[in-house]
Each structure stands twice: as structure tokens, then as C-alpha cells.
Design a protein around this motif. Structure first.
Motif, mmCIF file in Angstrom:
data_model
loop_
_atom_site.group_PDB
_atom_site.id
_atom_site.type_symbol
_atom_site.label_atom_id
_atom_site.label_comp_id
_atom_site.label_asym_id
_atom_site.label_seq_id
_atom_site.Cartn_x
_atom_site.Cartn_y
_atom_site.Cartn_z
ATOM 1 N N PRO A 24 0.802 -1.220 0.000
ATOM 2 C CA PRO A 24 0.000 0.000 0.000
ATOM 3 C C PRO A 24 0.841 1.280 0.000
ATOM 4 O O PRO A 24 0.414 2.287 -0.528
ATOM 5 C CB PRO A 24 -0.839 -0.115 1.271
ATOM 6 N N THR A 25 2.031 1.229 0.555
ATOM 7 C CA THR A 25 2.880 2.419 0.578
ATOM 8 C C THR A 25 4.217 2.100 -0.082
ATOM 9 O O THR A 25 4.584 0.946 -0.270
ATOM 10 C CB THR A 25 3.140 2.895 2.021
ATOM 11 N N ILE A 26 4.952 3.155 -0.402
ATOM 12 C CA ILE A 26 6.259 2.973 -1.018
ATOM 13 C C ILE A 26 7.236 2.331 -0.031
ATOM 14 O O ILE A 26 8.135 1.587 -0.427
ATOM 15 C CB ILE A 26 6.788 4.314 -1.573
ATOM 16 N N THR A 27 7.039 2.580 1.250
ATOM 17 C CA THR A 27 7.913 1.984 2.258
ATOM 18 C C THR A 27 7.770 0.470 2.280
ATOM 19 O O THR A 27 8.772 -0.251 2.378
ATOM 20 C CB THR A 27 7.587 2.569 3.647
ATOM 21 N N ASP A 28 6.546 -0.016 2.182
ATOM 22 C CA ASP A 28 6.334 -1.466 2.118
ATOM 23 C C ASP A 28 7.011 -2.073 0.899
ATOM 24 O O ASP A 28 7.590 -3.149 0.969
ATOM 25 C CB ASP A 28 4.842 -1.787 2.085
ATOM 26 N N ASP A 34 14.081 -4.946 -0.575
ATOM 27 C CA ASP A 34 15.302 -5.198 0.188
ATOM 28 C C ASP A 34 15.317 -6.621 0.736
ATOM 29 O O ASP A 34 16.365 -7.280 0.733
ATOM 30 C CB ASP A 34 15.421 -4.187 1.325
ATOM 31 N N THR A 35 14.178 -7.103 1.179
ATOM 32 C CA THR A 35 14.093 -8.477 1.679
ATOM 33 C C THR A 35 14.383 -9.484 0.574
ATOM 34 O O THR A 35 15.084 -10.473 0.793
ATOM 35 C CB THR A 35 12.697 -8.727 2.282
ATOM 36 N N ILE A 36 13.874 -9.219 -0.620
ATOM 37 C CA ILE A 36 14.170 -10.105 -1.752
ATOM 38 C C ILE A 36 15.669 -10.092 -2.045
ATOM 39 O O ILE A 36 16.264 -11.135 -2.303
ATOM 40 C CB ILE A 36 13.349 -9.693 -2.982
ATOM 41 N N MET A 71 19.475 1.189 0.369
ATOM 42 C CA MET A 71 18.395 1.481 1.315
ATOM 43 C C MET A 71 18.644 2.792 2.064
ATOM 44 O O MET A 71 17.701 3.522 2.375
ATOM 45 C CB MET A 71 18.220 0.331 2.310
ATOM 46 N N LEU A 72 19.898 3.112 2.346
ATOM 47 C CA LEU A 72 20.195 4.398 2.982
ATOM 48 C C LEU A 72 19.822 5.560 2.064
ATOM 49 O O LEU A 72 19.259 6.567 2.515
ATOM 50 C CB LEU A 72 21.677 4.489 3.338
ATOM 51 N N ILE A 73 20.115 5.425 0.782
ATOM 52 C CA ILE A 73 19.792 6.487 -0.169
ATOM 53 C C ILE A 73 18.277 6.651 -0.286
ATOM 54 O O ILE A 73 17.756 7.771 -0.270
ATOM 55 C CB ILE A 73 20.431 6.187 -1.538
ATOM 56 N N TYR A 74 17.551 5.533 -0.389
ATOM 57 C CA TYR A 74 16.093 5.626 -0.467
ATOM 58 C C TYR A 74 15.498 6.224 0.797
ATOM 59 O O TYR A 74 14.563 7.021 0.737
ATOM 60 C CB TYR A 74 15.470 4.255 -0.729
ATOM 61 N N ALA A 75 16.025 5.840 1.960
ATOM 62 C CA ALA A 75 15.498 6.380 3.219
ATOM 63 C C ALA A 75 15.715 7.882 3.299
ATOM 64 O O ALA A 75 14.816 8.629 3.707
ATOM 65 C CB ALA A 75 16.158 5.686 4.401
ATOM 66 N N LYS A 76 16.893 8.348 2.897
ATOM 67 C CA LYS A 76 17.157 9.779 2.931
ATOM 68 C C LYS A 76 16.268 10.515 1.937
ATOM 69 O O LYS A 76 15.737 11.586 2.241
ATOM 70 C CB LYS A 76 18.614 10.054 2.621
ATOM 71 N N TYR A 77 16.074 9.941 0.757
ATOM 72 C CA TYR A 77 15.247 10.595 -0.252
ATOM 73 C C TYR A 77 13.800 10.718 0.210
ATOM 74 O O TYR A 77 13.174 11.773 0.069
ATOM 75 C CB TYR A 77 15.311 9.839 -1.572
ATOM 76 N N PHE A 78 13.246 9.657 0.780
ATOM 77 C CA PHE A 78 11.842 9.711 1.176
ATOM 78 C C PHE A 78 11.629 10.472 2.484
ATOM 79 O O PHE A 78 10.512 10.886 2.778
ATOM 80 C CB PHE A 78 11.249 8.317 1.256
ATOM 81 N N GLU A 79 12.684 10.662 3.263
ATOM 82 C CA GLU A 79 12.532 11.453 4.481
ATOM 83 C C GLU A 79 12.551 12.941 4.167
ATOM 84 O O GLU A 79 11.742 13.713 4.691
ATOM 85 C CB GLU A 79 13.656 11.122 5.458
#
Length: 85
Positions: A24-28, A34-36, A71-79
Motif C-alpha cells: 500500500p505504501t512505497i515503504t512497504d 530489500d528483503t528479496i 536502502m540508505l539512499i532511499y530512506a534519505k530521499y523519502f525522508e
């Protein structure tokens, strides 16, 4: 035994891909992707250990580092909404 675990992690990756497609969200979706990536690196590591391909172990370690940085780059971008803040 090791090949059985590799098949098990491959099946789990297919199950988690549902979360990537339907999430439902981009975070999911990011956590599912990442799990894959983690499961596939485990599969590559198990195959490398089963068939004594030690070069593949180094490749798996580099792949894991790239997954972490990704994942660090995605987390910073979405924050923050941008990468250079």
C-alpha cells in the motif's frame, strides 16, 4: 541440506514479491525489495558454499554492501524529499 535452504529462500522471495507489487505504501515496497535482495544474496552464498566457489562469496559481500547503501539512499530521499540537503 544447503540446496534445500536455497530453494526455501527462493520460495520466500516469491512470496515477498507480493508485497512489492501490492504494497500500500512505497515503504512497504522498498522493504519488500530489500528483503528479496537479502534472500537472493543468501541463496547465492549457499550455492557458493555448496559448490566451493569462493569468488562468489566476495561477490555476495559486495552485493550486500550495495543493498545497504541503496536502502540508505532511499530512506534519505523519502525522508527529506531530496538527496542533497
Amino acid at each position: 541440506m544447503i540446496i534445500g535452504l536455497a530453494i526455501f529462500f527462493t520460495i520466500l522471495s516469491v512470496i515477498v514479491s507480493y508485497r512489492v507489487v501490492v504494497g500500500p505504501t512505497i515503504t512497504d515496497r522498498l522493504i519488500g525489495a530489500d528483503t528479496i535482495g537479502i534472500f537472493m544474496s543468501l541463496v547465492m552464498l549457499m550455492i557458493a558454499l555448496e559448490y566451493d566457489i569462493y569468488l562468489l562469496v566476495d561477490i555476495v559481500l559486495a552485493y550486500a554492501v550495495l543493498l545497504f547503501i541503496d536502502m540508505l539512499i532511499y530512506a534519505k530521499y523519502f525522508e527529506h524529499g531530496e538527496l542533497y540537503r
